[in-house]
Scaffold this motif. Structure first.
Motif, PDB file in Angstrom:
ATOM      1  N   TYR A  59       0.818  -1.210   0.000  1.00 26.15           N
ATOM      2  CA  TYR A  59       0.000   0.000   0.000  1.00 26.15           C
ATOM      3  C   TYR A  59       0.855   1.266   0.000  1.00 26.15           C
ATOM      4  N   GLN A  60       1.942   1.258   0.758  1.00 27.65           N
ATOM      5  CA  GLN A  60       2.806   2.435   0.783  1.00 27.65           C
ATOM      6  C   GLN A  60       3.459   2.652  -0.578  1.00 27.65           C
ATOM      7  N   SER A  61       3.845   1.576  -1.259  1.00 28.31           N
ATOM      8  CA  SER A  61       4.426   1.702  -2.596  1.00 28.31           C
ATOM      9  C   SER A  61       3.393   2.228  -3.586  1.00 28.31           C
ATOM     10  N   SER A  62       2.167   1.722  -3.488  1.00 29.56           N
ATOM     11  CA  SER A  62       1.094   2.217  -4.363  1.00 29.56           C
ATOM     12  C   SER A  62       0.831   3.692  -4.099  1.00 29.56           C
ATOM     13  N   TYR A  63       0.833   4.051  -2.813  1.00 21.59           N
ATOM     14  CA  TYR A  63       0.615   5.453  -2.423  1.00 21.59           C
ATOM     15  C   TYR A  63       1.712   6.349  -2.987  1.00 21.59           C
ATOM     16  N   GLN A  64       2.963   5.951  -2.808  1.00 14.33           N
ATOM     17  CA  GLN A  64       4.081   6.758  -3.318  1.00 14.33           C
ATOM     18  C   GLN A  64       4.052   6.847  -4.836  1.00 14.33           C
ATOM     19  N   SER A  65       3.675   5.754  -5.484  1.00 18.51           N
ATOM     20  CA  SER A  65       3.572   5.758  -6.948  1.00 18.51           C
ATOM     21  C   SER A  65       2.501   6.744  -7.409  1.00 18.51           C
ATOM     22  N   GLN A  66       1.352   6.765  -6.719  1.00 21.54           N
ATOM     23  CA  GLN A  66       0.287   7.704  -7.077  1.00 21.54           C
ATOM     24  C   GLN A  66       0.722   9.144  -6.851  1.00 21.54           C
ATOM     25  N   ILE A  67       1.438   9.384  -5.752  1.00 22.16           N
ATOM     26  CA  ILE A  67       1.892  10.741  -5.465  1.00 22.16           C
ATOM     27  C   ILE A  67       2.860  11.211  -6.544  1.00 22.16           C
ATOM     28  N   GLU A  68       3.752  10.332  -6.990  1.00 18.90           N
ATOM     29  CA  GLU A  68       4.699  10.717  -8.042  1.00 18.90           C
ATOM     30  C   GLU A  68       3.977  10.994  -9.354  1.00 18.90           C
ATOM     31  N   LYS A  69       2.929  10.212  -9.632  1.00 15.22           N
ATOM     32  CA  LYS A  69       2.179  10.433 -10.862  1.00 15.22           C
ATOM     33  C   LYS A  69       1.401  11.741 -10.813  1.00 15.22           C
ATOM     34  N   GLN A  70       0.844  12.071  -9.649  1.00 10.62           N
ATOM     35  CA  GLN A  70       0.020  13.267  -9.516  1.00 10.62           C
ATOM     36  C   GLN A  70       0.847  14.503  -9.181  1.00 10.62           C
ATOM     37  N   GLY A  71       2.017  14.305  -8.627  1.00  7.18           N
ATOM     38  CA  GLY A  71       2.820  15.394  -8.109  1.00  7.18           C
ATOM     39  C   GLY A  71       2.966  15.215  -6.613  1.00  7.18           C
ATOM     40  N   LYS A  72       3.749  16.052  -5.962  1.00  2.36           N
ATOM     41  CA  LYS A  72       4.001  15.855  -4.540  1.00  2.36           C
ATOM     42  C   LYS A  72       3.473  17.003  -3.681  1.00  2.36           C
ATOM     43  N   TRP A  73       2.548  17.824  -4.219  1.00  5.01           N
ATOM     44  CA  TRP A  73       1.969  18.878  -3.385  1.00  5.01           C
ATOM     45  C   TRP A  73       1.120  18.252  -2.290  1.00  5.01           C
ATOM     46  N   ILE A  74       1.162  18.846  -1.130  1.00  8.02           N
ATOM     47  CA  ILE A  74       0.500  18.290   0.041  1.00  8.02           C
ATOM     48  C   ILE A  74      -0.815  19.012   0.320  1.00  8.02           C
ATOM     49  N   TYR A  75      -0.870  20.318   0.137  1.00 10.24           N
ATOM     50  CA  TYR A  75      -2.154  21.000   0.264  1.00 10.24           C
ATOM     51  C   TYR A  75      -2.223  22.142  -0.741  1.00 10.24           C
ATOM     52  N   TYR A  76      -3.439  22.592  -0.996  1.00 11.86           N
ATOM     53  CA  TYR A  76      -3.694  23.588  -2.013  1.00 11.86           C
ATOM     54  C   TYR A  76      -4.478  24.724  -1.379  1.00 11.86           C
ATOM     55  N   SER A  77      -3.950  25.928  -1.470  1.00 12.59           N
ATOM     56  CA  SER A  77      -4.559  27.088  -0.814  1.00 12.59           C
ATOM     57  C   SER A  77      -5.096  28.051  -1.862  1.00 12.59           C
ATOM     58  N   GLN A  78      -6.318  28.496  -1.685  1.00 12.32           N
ATOM     59  CA  GLN A  78      -6.958  29.375  -2.653  1.00 12.32           C
ATOM     60  C   GLN A  78      -7.059  30.806  -2.156  1.00 12.32           C
TER      61      GLN A  78
END
Length: 359
Positions: A59-78
């Motif tokens: 699960y951690q590998s899948s999670y890290q793989s998804q984060i790399e595919k999507q980018g590594k931003w942690i939060y988004y402020s508007q």
């Protein structure tokens, strides 16, 4: 009569040692049954321990793989102001600003973005070329198609647009890339015309990455840390997909582990009960003889307990070696198929659950 007196003295003197010795002698006399029970214990412990280690790894590998595919931003402020933007810049590992600044022909949006966006968001499918730096511009394919001339990456192009303050601006710059996908996430999107962010202004949207937030595991700890890092408690939206994925994966991790434990234990218990029942039938004569010379039910249970613990301990020791081999093989497969930089992340709670379930 002599046997009864002798047994009584032993029982009063050191009954635990006697029960342990009887348990060992009984296991030695029934070698085939003992070996079968040990093998079963090895299989059960190996399955449970391997599951407790390999599930977090998967699960951690899948999670890290998804984060790399999507980018590594942690939060988004508007819609933050300049002071908050500067604070974010100083107190976080990486910040990227984005601003919708105007429109083109009343139907296309114009945005400004920092060129480090590719360090936080996966932009490989968003643009052919690269995001604009000073003196450059990026356009969507629809805008390029609407222009009278045929432009390619590297050409000099002139675009006129209207700002949000109704000011007409003319930009002449080199075409750095063609935008093919404008959606960054369900809260933010690029415009059809993208320019480099000139300065931090009010009304900025920011992608923010921070190592401290990336390492959080308890949802209760995220928001106080986030508010401290953002220096603004009135931010319109928090987009924390990476952290939500981590929590989701950990919940799925433990849920899957419990389900697998139940399946393993149902199968193992069935085999164990069958083996023990067969063993008990074979040892009926031994137990009858021990009862005849004065062994009580409590002592019989104590003897069975020692036998079970001895078999479980031997099975556990051998299963540790088997588990190491299984985990090494699983790690190699996960690195090849899911995530090349996968590392083992031991979840002590799962390992304790595995040991308790096995015993």
């Amino acid at each position: 009569m002599v046997r009864y007196i002798s047994y009584t003295k032993i029982r009063e003197g050191d009954i635990m040692n006697v029960s342990l010795k009887l348990a060992l002698d009984d296991l030695k006399r029934n070698k085939h049954d003992t070996i079968a029970l040990i093998i079963l214990a090895i299989i059960v412990f190996t399955l449970l321990l391997s599951t407790a280690i390999c599930l977090p790894l998967y699960y951690q590998s899948s999670y890290q793989s998804q984060i790399e595919k999507q980018g590594k931003w942690i939060y988004y402020s508007q819609n933050i102001d300049r002071s908050t933007y500067e604070y974010l810049k100083q107190n976080n590992s990486l910040v990227c600003g984005l601003k919708i600044t105007g429109s083109y022909e009343d139907q296309y949006y114009v945005s400004m973005v920092e060129d480090n966006i590719s360090q936080l968001v996966n932009t490989t499918k968003m643009i052919r070329g690269h995001f604009p730096q000073a003196g450059e511009i990026a356009l969507s394919q629809s805008i390029i198609n609407s222009l009278p001339d045929d432009y390619h990456v590297g050409d000099i192009i002139t675009i006129k647009y209207i700002t949000n303050d109704q000011e007409v601006k003319v930009v002449t710059a080199r075409l750095s890339g063609i935008i093919v996908e404008q959606t960054i996430n369900d809260l933010s999107a690029l415009g059809d015309i993208v320019l480099p962010l000139e300065k931090s202004e009010d009304g900025l949207n920011c992608f923010v990455y921070d190592k401290q937030l990336a390492g959080l595991r308890n949802s209760d700890d995220f928001y106080p840390t986030y508010l401290k890092k953002s220096n603004n408690q009135d931010i319109a939206a928090i987009y924390n997909q990476a952290y939500q994925l981590d929590n989701t994966s950990r919940f799925a991790n433990r849920t899957s582990f419990v389900m697998i434990c139940m399946i393993v234990m149902i199968v193992a218990r069935g085999i164990m009960y069958g083996t023990v029942f067969t063993t008990m039938e074979k040892r009926r004569y031994t137990y009858t003889l021990l009862r005849a010379i004065g062994q009580t039910k409590q002592q019989a249970h104590q003897m069975s307990f020692y036998q079970t613990m001895l078999v479980a301990l031997i099975g556990l020791l051998f299963s540790l070696v088997m588990t190491v081999l299984v985990v090494i093989i699983a790690l190699m497969i996960i690195k090849a198929a899911i995530y090349q930089k996968a590392l083992i992340d031991l979840d002590l709670l799962l390992i304790i659950l595995a040991l308790v379930s096995g015993i």
